[in-house]
Design a protein around this motif. Structure first.
Motif, PDB file in Angstrom:
ATOM      1  N   GLY B 141      15.875  18.392 -51.800  1.00 23.07           N
ATOM      2  CA  GLY B 141      14.631  19.042 -51.421  1.00 23.07           C
ATOM      3  C   GLY B 141      14.812  20.549 -51.313  1.00 23.07           C
ATOM      4  N   SER B 142      13.744  21.285 -51.588  1.00 26.75           N
ATOM      5  CA  SER B 142      13.794  22.748 -51.538  1.00 26.75           C
ATOM      6  C   SER B 142      12.391  23.288 -51.317  1.00 26.75           C
ATOM      7  N   ALA B 143      12.290  24.586 -51.130  1.00 32.19           N
ATOM      8  CA  ALA B 143      10.977  25.240 -51.043  1.00 32.19           C
ATOM      9  C   ALA B 143      11.170  26.715 -51.359  1.00 32.19           C
ATOM     10  N   LEU B 144      10.150  27.323 -51.938  1.00 31.61           N
ATOM     11  CA  LEU B 144      10.173  28.776 -52.154  1.00 31.61           C
ATOM     12  C   LEU B 144       9.446  29.416 -50.984  1.00 31.61           C
ATOM     13  N   THR B 145      10.196  30.092 -50.098  1.00 29.09           N
ATOM     14  CA  THR B 145       9.533  30.772 -48.977  1.00 29.09           C
ATOM     15  C   THR B 145       9.758  32.283 -49.082  1.00 29.09           C
ATOM     16  N   THR B 146       8.700  33.034 -48.797  1.00 29.37           N
ATOM     17  CA  THR B 146       8.814  34.493 -48.804  1.00 29.37           C
ATOM     18  C   THR B 146       8.503  35.056 -47.415  1.00 29.37           C
ATOM     19  N   LEU B 147       8.062  34.190 -46.502  1.00 31.53           N
ATOM     20  CA  LEU B 147       7.647  34.652 -45.173  1.00 31.53           C
ATOM     21  C   LEU B 147       8.715  35.489 -44.453  1.00 31.53           C
ATOM     22  N   PRO B 148      10.005  35.072 -44.456  1.00 32.81           N
ATOM     23  CA  PRO B 148      10.995  35.873 -43.721  1.00 32.81           C
ATOM     24  C   PRO B 148      11.180  37.274 -44.302  1.00 32.81           C
ATOM     25  N   THR B 149      10.794  37.493 -45.576  1.00 27.04           N
ATOM     26  CA  THR B 149      10.987  38.825 -46.164  1.00 27.04           C
ATOM     27  C   THR B 149       9.998  39.846 -45.592  1.00 27.04           C
ATOM     28  N   VAL B 150       8.987  39.361 -44.858  1.00 23.76           N
ATOM     29  CA  VAL B 150       8.049  40.270 -44.194  1.00 23.76           C
ATOM     30  C   VAL B 150       8.802  41.140 -43.183  1.00 23.76           C
ATOM     31  N   LEU B 151       9.769  40.534 -42.498  1.00 29.51           N
ATOM     32  CA  LEU B 151      10.588  41.282 -41.535  1.00 29.51           C
ATOM     33  C   LEU B 151      11.896  41.681 -42.221  1.00 29.51           C
ATOM     34  N   ASP B 152      11.722  42.524 -43.226  1.00 35.22           N
ATOM     35  CA  ASP B 152      12.787  42.855 -44.173  1.00 35.22           C
ATOM     36  C   ASP B 152      14.070  43.354 -43.492  1.00 35.22           C
ATOM     37  N   GLY B 153      13.928  44.323 -42.593  1.00 35.36           N
ATOM     38  CA  GLY B 153      15.113  44.924 -41.961  1.00 35.36           C
ATOM     39  C   GLY B 153      15.948  43.894 -41.218  1.00 35.36           C
ATOM     40  N   ALA B 154      15.280  43.046 -40.445  1.00 32.06           N
ATOM     41  CA  ALA B 154      15.990  42.033 -39.657  1.00 32.06           C
ATOM     42  C   ALA B 154      16.657  41.013 -40.583  1.00 32.06           C
ATOM     43  N   LEU B 155      15.967  40.648 -41.655  1.00 34.43           N
ATOM     44  CA  LEU B 155      16.519  39.670 -42.605  1.00 34.43           C
ATOM     45  C   LEU B 155      17.784  40.208 -43.265  1.00 34.43           C
ATOM     46  N   ARG B 156      17.701  41.457 -43.760  1.00 34.70           N
ATOM     47  CA  ARG B 156      18.864  42.040 -44.447  1.00 34.70           C
ATOM     48  C   ARG B 156      20.047  42.136 -43.505  1.00 34.70           C
ATOM     49  N   GLU B 157      19.766  42.450 -42.251  1.00 33.17           N
ATOM     50  CA  GLU B 157      20.865  42.600 -41.288  1.00 33.17           C
ATOM     51  C   GLU B 157      21.586  41.268 -41.067  1.00 33.17           C
ATOM     52  N   LEU B 158      20.816  40.181 -41.004  1.00 36.56           N
ATOM     53  CA  LEU B 158      21.416  38.863 -40.723  1.00 36.56           C
ATOM     54  C   LEU B 158      22.438  38.451 -41.772  1.00 36.56           C
ATOM     55  N   VAL B 159      22.219  38.847 -43.028  1.00 33.32           N
ATOM     56  CA  VAL B 159      23.162  38.442 -44.077  1.00 33.32           C
ATOM     57  C   VAL B 159      23.817  39.657 -44.739  1.00 33.32           C
ATOM     58  N   SER B 160      23.741  40.809 -44.029  1.00 35.53           N
ATOM     59  CA  SER B 160      24.429  42.045 -44.466  1.00 35.53           C
ATOM     60  C   SER B 160      24.032  42.513 -45.862  1.00 35.53           C
ATOM     61  N   LEU B 161      22.761  42.337 -46.230  1.00 32.85           N
ATOM     62  CA  LEU B 161      22.337  42.845 -47.544  1.00 32.85           C
ATOM     63  C   LEU B 161      22.379  44.363 -47.565  1.00 32.85           C
ATOM     64  N   PRO B 162      23.015  44.978 -48.558  1.00 30.40           N
ATOM     65  CA  PRO B 162      23.021  46.442 -48.652  1.00 30.40           C
ATOM     66  C   PRO B 162      21.646  46.973 -49.092  1.00 30.40           C
ATOM     67  N   ASP B 163      21.476  48.287 -48.947  1.00 31.54           N
ATOM     68  CA  ASP B 163      20.177  48.896 -49.241  1.00 31.54           C
ATOM     69  C   ASP B 163      19.703  48.656 -50.666  1.00 31.54           C
ATOM     70  N   HIS B 164      20.639  48.542 -51.606  1.00 33.26           N
ATOM     71  CA  HIS B 164      20.218  48.416 -53.015  1.00 33.26           C
ATOM     72  C   HIS B 164      19.823  46.986 -53.395  1.00 33.26           C
ATOM     73  N   VAL B 165      19.908  46.062 -52.438  1.00 32.65           N
ATOM     74  CA  VAL B 165      19.487  44.690 -52.731  1.00 32.65           C
ATOM     75  C   VAL B 165      18.209  44.374 -51.962  1.00 32.65           C
ATOM     76  N   ARG B 166      17.158  44.065 -52.681  1.00 29.24           N
ATOM     77  CA  ARG B 166      15.881  43.705 -52.055  1.00 29.24           C
ATOM     78  C   ARG B 166      15.869  42.200 -51.803  1.00 29.24           C
ATOM     79  N   ALA B 167      15.492  41.786 -50.591  1.00 30.04           N
ATOM     80  CA  ALA B 167      15.369  40.351 -50.286  1.00 30.04           C
ATOM     81  C   ALA B 167      14.047  39.863 -50.851  1.00 30.04           C
ATOM     82  N   VAL B 168      14.078  38.814 -51.672  1.00 28.12           N
ATOM     83  CA  VAL B 168      12.833  38.350 -52.291  1.00 28.12           C
ATOM     84  C   VAL B 168      12.401  36.945 -51.866  1.00 28.12           C
TER      85      VAL B 168
END
Lengths: 201, 201
Positions: B141-168
């Motif tokens: 099972g899976s799902a395509l969710t974009t809701l967490p990307t609304v809080l972009d800064g917090a999301l990137r911090e949780l998984v250490s995404l660098p500035d040049h990677v956009r969470a989609v």
């Protein structure tokens, strides 16, 4: 030609086709491919996809000219500096008549009255991918092109897209003029991370 | 459980799963699903996808809280006014612990150093669709969710995404807690047009 193939074989053999044979593509085949597209997910199941199926040679030719114009206005030089000579030659051929030489061009749009603009791309490109995969499952060649959308106004006019429909892609469909080899891809281990970015898979 | 299925059956049975069993998902399965994702097309074959595979319960729980926070800050009321009561209840359950209850969450990003921002969505969502379809092919099972990307800064911090990677997107993966029926879709004839928009298929 049409023996069933394994799902993963279909996924792994998808390539961008930019040269097509003259052999016609039936409405039945197009409907199967578009039906597969409609089974993609979309935000709140709003299904904002719009497909304009173009067979008219005059409109296909005008779409081809539009693509060449977009290509000539900067994209070609940008691509030349980035692509391998072989890939550049292939894309160049596609942008200067190859893609519009397909017997069918599907202009894909996103209806903004169905779906918030912020999630429109997330609600359209999965459908486009279904369309490409379904074409490949039926041995039909296709490609995801966005170049003609650069000249948005001219593109919308050619297929009478209303203001509330955003043009997102043009997909050629046709029987491949020649078989293509397997695609080249970077391995998963270089694209995946464990728990945190930088912690390699 | 794992007999091969027809490509079109896999496409037509894809649904968003928001409740998962506790049964673990092996690395092998995740790799197969991510490998399928990498066979998607991208602009100039730049392959800008980034996958962060999260199993850590603390991070999954934090991603869940983030999703709930995004849901609470307007999205819930927007959705309530638009969705059927049954679908709203399902999405609400997903946004308040269902999705983050999956044993694996894949945070999908797009690397802007690989690919022009204007074509990043077109170069990432097809890969996400491959990922979802491959999961379904394996009965995952899976799902395509974009809701967490609304809080972009917090999301990137949780998984250490660098500035040049956009969470989609964030895609949960897990064995379904219960089977889901077939998806509901508008027929092709209401989505497709012949030659010009408005000229119904």
């Amino acid at each position: 030609m049409t023996e069933p193939r394994d799902f993963f074989d279909i996924v792994r053999s998808l390539r961008a086709h930019r040269v097509f044979s003259d052999r016609p593509v039936s409405d039945d085949i197009i409907e199967r491919v578009l039906e597969a597209a409609t089974y993609a997910p979309s935000a709140e199941n709003t299904q904002p996809w719009v497909f304009v199926v173009v067979r008219d040679p005059a409109v296909r030719s005008a779409l081809g000219e539009l693509t060449t114009r977009a290509w000539d206005s900067g994209a070609r030089e940008y691509a030349r500096s980035r692509l391998s000579p072989a890939m550049f030659a292939d894309v160049d051929r596609g942008a200067t008549g190859g893609v519009s030489g397909a017997p069918v061009l599907v202009v894909v749009g996103g209806d903004r009255t169905h779906c918030n603009d912020a999630v429109l791309d997330a609600s359209i490109y999965p459908a486009v991918q279904n369309l490409l995969l379904a074409a490949n499952a039926l041995r039909l060649g296709s490609a995801l092109t966005t170049l003609p959308t650069v000249l948005d106004g001219a593109l919308r006019e050619l297929v009478s897209l209303p203001d509330h429909v955003r043009a997102v892609a043009v997909v050629p469909l046709g029987w491949p003029a020649r078989p293509l080899g397997p695609p080249r891809r970077t391995p998963v281990r270089e694209k995946a991370h464990r728990e945190r970015y930088g912690n390699s898979w």
